[in-house]
Structures are given as structure tokens and as C-alpha cells.
Design an enzyme around this catalytic site. Structure first.
Site, PDB file in Angstrom:
ATOM      1  N   LYS A   1      86.539  -2.192 -27.299  1.00 28.18           N
ATOM      2  CA  LYS A   1      85.587  -1.156 -26.655  1.00 28.18           C
ATOM      3  C   LYS A   1      86.038  -0.198 -28.125  1.00 28.18           C
ATOM      4  O   LYS A   1      84.372   0.148 -29.353  1.00 28.18           O
ATOM      5  CB  LYS A   1      85.187  -0.328 -24.932  1.00 28.18           C
ATOM      6  CG  LYS A   1      84.876  -1.297 -24.401  1.00 28.18           C
ATOM      7  CD  LYS A   1      86.032  -1.969 -23.445  1.00 28.18           C
ATOM      8  CE  LYS A   1      85.827  -2.418 -22.156  1.00 28.18           C
ATOM      9  NZ  LYS A   1      85.821  -3.842 -22.063  1.00 28.18           N
TER      10      LYS A   1
ATOM     11  N   TRP B   1      87.381  -2.204 -12.285  1.00 27.86           N
ATOM     12  CA  TRP B   1      88.356  -2.450 -12.510  1.00 27.86           C
ATOM     13  C   TRP B   1      90.049  -1.843 -12.046  1.00 27.86           C
ATOM     14  O   TRP B   1      91.083  -2.146 -12.157  1.00 27.86           O
ATOM     15  CB  TRP B   1      88.778  -1.391 -14.116  1.00 27.86           C
ATOM     16  CG  TRP B   1      88.224  -2.643 -15.136  1.00 27.86           C
ATOM     17  CD1 TRP B   1      86.482  -2.609 -15.163  1.00 27.86           C
ATOM     18  CD2 TRP B   1      87.902  -3.749 -15.407  1.00 27.86           C
ATOM     19  NE1 TRP B   1      85.782  -3.517 -15.762  1.00 27.86           N
ATOM     20  CE2 TRP B   1      86.842  -3.815 -15.319  1.00 27.86           C
ATOM     21  CE3 TRP B   1      88.640  -4.743 -15.186  1.00 27.86           C
ATOM     22  CZ2 TRP B   1      86.635  -5.486 -16.369  1.00 27.86           C
ATOM     23  CZ3 TRP B   1      88.572  -5.683 -15.678  1.00 27.86           C
ATOM     24  CH2 TRP B   1      88.027  -6.374 -16.108  1.00 27.86           C
TER      25      TRP B   1
ATOM     26  N   ASP C   1      93.840   3.936 -16.918  1.00 26.38           N
ATOM     27  CA  ASP C   1      93.644   2.490 -18.150  1.00 26.38           C
ATOM     28  C   ASP C   1      92.113   3.407 -18.529  1.00 26.38           C
ATOM     29  O   ASP C   1      91.729   3.910 -18.125  1.00 26.38           O
ATOM     30  CB  ASP C   1      92.986   1.571 -16.697  1.00 26.38           C
ATOM     31  CG  ASP C   1      92.072   0.594 -17.330  1.00 26.38           C
ATOM     32  OD1 ASP C   1      91.826   0.206 -18.753  1.00 26.38           O
ATOM     33  OD2 ASP C   1      91.718  -0.095 -16.720  1.00 26.38           O
TER      34      ASP C   1
END
Ligand code: PMP
Length: 360
Positions: A196, A102, A172
Site C-alpha cells: 500500500k 483484518w 498492524d
């Protein structure tokens, strides 16, 4: 139906009481007789839902008054672009730390807007460690320092926010927001996908320090402009209203659990049990350096990778679903977000022991 435990990395497990409330309110929200899905985002009912979710998020995370909280469409991937568009502010480059899949995505997107300096990378360790802070080479004149707080695929997690040398720190937090306390004052910008620990995909939460606003790159679309979104209550256009509402239900649930500190204790217990089970026998392994193992995403391998398909099939029969590793790395992965009950982790561990007994 036997209890199903969902270990999906995202879209991920929701707390059972959240699903129950969404079901109860599906056809008509409170006395309105109108589903949240059908409401105008500018009507007083939805505005109430939206404001309450923001207030709860602020309270649970301790967001100071000089930060704006936005609920934006496009998930975290849109924020990979919005962060540089809003924060570059005429600087020569931005500093990024790469700890896995990511981070690399965030870096690639930022490169569309300017020069990225990679201050540190875990690549040499195949992203199984986080390079120690002292080894980072951060440009002190960079626009900001970006890192990925939890790598959802590789399973490495920062245990604390890194020192940013006076730069705006950007994180993030897609896969670990609200799973542990954070000191928001240390950040210029926090963003996270909702699917999530905050509900449904398509939505990202953005927490941004006010003094950083108003200096977007030329050509920044107005929906990506944090200042314009802040001035318009995240409604420059129609926001993902249902996802915003579900985020509110998740935040209600989290408050009932005792808040972030309480859920952190729960998360520590779950992760410790699962890693202990993996480490207990060479039949299973997790490649990540113990000090930076993720509490949210636990990748693991079988010593004999030929058994993985069988493991997944039998786990599914036992009600333990979505345990496959990411397609880029293979293997197995258990995502154990806030909503995963401890019994789910215990059920997985029992299954793992039994599978090893039969096939080990
Ligand atoms: N960052 C991280 C850490 C993620 O785990 C994900 C999604 N799994 C993303 C960014 C991208 O989120 P989205 O697909 O919602 O854009």
C-alpha cells in the site's frame, strides 16, 4: 492515454516517479549492467540498496536505536503468526482489539498459538466505530496488546496509538504506515505489508523493540524468528529483493515530498475533500463514525445500490479504476494512499457529482 487514477486497496498505486526510476534501472542498476532482479542478495550492490532503505525508513519514521527493522517475506499475514510466535513469552494469553476484517484475521491466526482475549470489539456497531479506550477490558498480564491501526476494508482508523497499560503494544499498520507520524517508542512491535504505502506485495516491514527478542515459542521456524532475522540482516533466507528495492524507491520519493508530516497534511486534505463530497448529498453515504474515518480507505455506498455496477463502469471509462468495495462488504471504496495525487481525488469527486446529476 488519458490519465488513469488507481484507487486499488492493494497492491496499490505507486508514485509515478518511482515507476519511472524502476523503469530506468530495470535493465541495469547504476553502472553494474545488472538488474536488481538479478543481483545476489549478499553482494555489495544489493546490501547497499537494502541498508539505504532501512536507514531511510528509520529516519522517516523516527525509529529509535533500540528497535530492529526487518524486511521479511510473507506479507502482513505471515506477521499475524510471527507476532505471537515471537512475543508470547510464556504468558497465559494475548489481548487483541477487534475493529474489523483484518483484526479478526489477526485474532484467528493468533488463536493457533494460544489463548486470545478480545479486549474490545467494534462488532456491535458493524465495525463502524472503535470502542472508546475507557471501555476496553485489557488483561494487564497479557503478552501484548494488538490492534489494527487502519482497517483497509471497513475504513476505520485509529487517530492515535491507544494506551497499552504497560503491555507491549503491537500494531498492524499495513494500510497506513508512513501516512502520518507515529511515536515508535510507544510500540513493542509494528508490522506492515508493503503493497500500500511501501511498494510491492510479498514483503512486510517489521519494527520490533530489542528487549522483546529471543523468546520464541518452541517450533518457531527460523525465517519467522525476529532475533535470528535481525542477526542476519533479514537474510536467514533470500529476502524479496525487488520489493525491498522498490520500498527504497518509495522511501526516496517520500523524503522528496517532505517526509511523513508533509504527506500527512496532503492526506488530510484529500480525505477531507472526499468525505465532504460523500456527506454533501444523501445520494452517497459512508457508514463510519466521523471521528474514526480512515484517511486511506474510504468505503461508500450509493443510496440505490442497483446503480453501483453502472457507477463502476462509467468511472472506469473516466479513468477512475478499482473502486469496487471488498467482496465481503460490497459497495464502493476509494483507497487514497500516499501516492494518490490530490488531482486524483478531485477527479473522483467531479465524476461523483456528475454521476449524481445524471442519475440522482
Ligand atoms: N492487514 C491489513 C490491515 C491489510 O490491509 C492486509 C492486506 N490487505 C493484510 C493485513 C494482509 O496482508 P498480506 O496479504 O500482504 O498478507
Amino acid at each position: 492515454m488519458a490519465r488513469i487514477y488507481n484507487f486499488s486497496p492493494g497492491p496499490a498505486i505507486l508514485p509515478a516517479p518511482v515507476l519511472e526510476r524502476a523503469r530506468e534501472e530495470l535493465r541495469g542498476w547504476r553502472s553494474t549492467g545488472v538488474s536488481v532482479m538479478e543481483m545476489s542478495h549478499r553482494g555489495e550492490d544489493f546490501i547497499g540498496i537494502a541498508e539505504r532503505a532501512e536507514a531511510d525508513l528509520r529516519a522517516l519514521l523516527g525509529v529509535p536505536a533500540n528497535y530492529k527493522v526487518l524486511f521479511l517475506a510473507g506479507g502482513a499475514s505471515a506477521q499475524f503468526a510471527a507476532a505471537p510466535m515471537n512475543l508470547w513469552r510464556g504468558k497465559k494469553q494475548a489481548s487483541y482489539v477487534s475493529t474489523g476484517y483484518w483484526s479478526e484475521k489477526a485474532i484467528a491466526e493468533a488463536r493457533l498459538y494460544g489463548q486470545v482475549q478480545v479486549a474490545a470489539s467494534g462488532k456491535d456497531s458493524k465495525f463502524t466505530t472503535i470502542p472508546p479506550r475507557a471501555s476496553w477490558n485489557v488483561d494487564r498480564d497479557a503478552a501484548y496488546l494488538h490492534y489494527t491501526a487502519n482497517e483497509t476494508i471497513g475504513g476505520v482508523e485509529f487517530q492515535d496509538a491507544p494506551e497499552a497499560d504497560g503491555l507491549p503494544l503491537v500494531a498492524d499498520m499495513s494500510s497506513n504506515i508512513l501516512s502520518r507520524p507515529v511515536d515508535v517508542r510507544r510500540f513493542g512491535l509494528i508490522y506492515a505489508s508493503a503493497q500500500k504505502n511501501l511498494g510491492l506485495p510479498g514483503l512486510a516491514v517489521v519494527i520490533v523493540r530489542e528487549d522483546l527478542l529471543g523468546q520464541t515459542l518452541p517450533g518457531t521456524p527460523s525465517t519467522f524468528d525476529y532475533k535470528r532475522q535481525a542477526e542476519n540482516g533479514s537474510m536467514v533466507n533470500t529476502p524479496p529483493t525487488y520489493a525491498w528495492y522498490v520500498a527504497g524507491l518509495v522511501l526516496d520519493w517520500l523524503r522528496e515530498q517532505g517526509g511523513v508530516k508533509a504527506i500527512e497534511a496532503h492526506n488530510i486534505r484529500k480525505a477531507a475533500k472526499l468525505y465532504a463530497a460523500i456527506d454533501a448529498a444523501p445520494f452517497y453515504s459512508n457508514p463510519v463514525e466521523p471521528a474514526v474515518r480512515s484517511r486511506m480507505n474510504v468505503p461508500f455506498h450509493l443510496a440505490d445500490s442497483n446503480l453501483e455496477a453502472l457507477f463502476l463502469a462509467e468511472a472506469k471509462e473516466a479513468g477512475l479504476v478499482y473502486l469496487e468495495g471488498h467482496r465481503s462488504v460490497g459497495g464502493l471504496r476509494a483507497s487514497i494512499y500516499n501516492a494518490m495525487p490530490e488531482e486524483g481525488v478531485e477527479a473522483l469527486i467531479s465524476f461523483m457529482r456528475e454521476f449524481e446529476r445524471k442519475r440522482g
